[in-house]
Design a protein around this motif. Structure first.
Motif: not given
Length: 159
Positions: A49-51, A103-106, A133-135
């Motif tokens: 899943f992407k945020t 690219g690192g959004c949780s 929360g990080t790439k």
């Protein structure tokens, strides 16, 4: 072996005693897509899943987690959030608004608890991944526990 740098999302899950597994991948700045990440971690794009962070004309910032092989339908997203209009948050606003980078959004551990919507297809899987929360790292966890923990609403807003 280097010590794991815990992200805010991991610390929050640890504090809540929610189990997760870390899935590492190689970052390609030319392809930050969830489909690319899914290939690297050996999962289906529909399970990865992407945020996405949006802004509604009535509710302000809202967050959506959708399968990485799908696109958000902004009209459906507006209807789900009771907005007349909704648009993607500009990339240059992402860090200041959420505490995370593109690219690192949780969906876990943002600066504020924004209303969050998760595609109902998440319940088709025992575990899904979301950004840590990080790439370079995804978190593999039970979607039901994720939904309950972040107070998310199930929806269908993809095309």
């Amino acid at each position: 072996m280097a010590k794991l740098q815990k992200t805010n999302a991991m610390r929050k899950l640890d504090a809540a005693k929610i189990e997760y597994e870390i899935k590492d991948y190689t970052v390609d700045e030319n392809d930050l897509s969830g489909v690319h990440i899914a290939q690297q971690i050996g999962l289906s794009p529909s399970q990865t899943f992407k945020t996405l962070v949006t802004r509604g004309d009535k509710t302000g910032v809202t967050v959506f987690c959708i399968p990485s092989d799908r696109e958000i339908d902004l009209k459906a997203a507006a209807a789900a959030t009771k907005n007349k209009k909704i648009e993607m948050l500009h990339t240059n606003e992402l860090l200041a608004t959420t505490g995370y980078i593109r690219g690192g959004c949780s969906p876990i551990g943002m600066k504020k608890n924004f209303p969050t919507y998760i595609d109902e297809s998440a319940l088709s899987f025992e575990r899904i991944t979301v950004s840590s929360g990080t790439k370079g790292m995804q978190l593999l966890l039970d979607p039901k526990k994720l939904i309950e923990f972040i107070g998310a609403t199930l929806c269908t807003v993809t095309t």
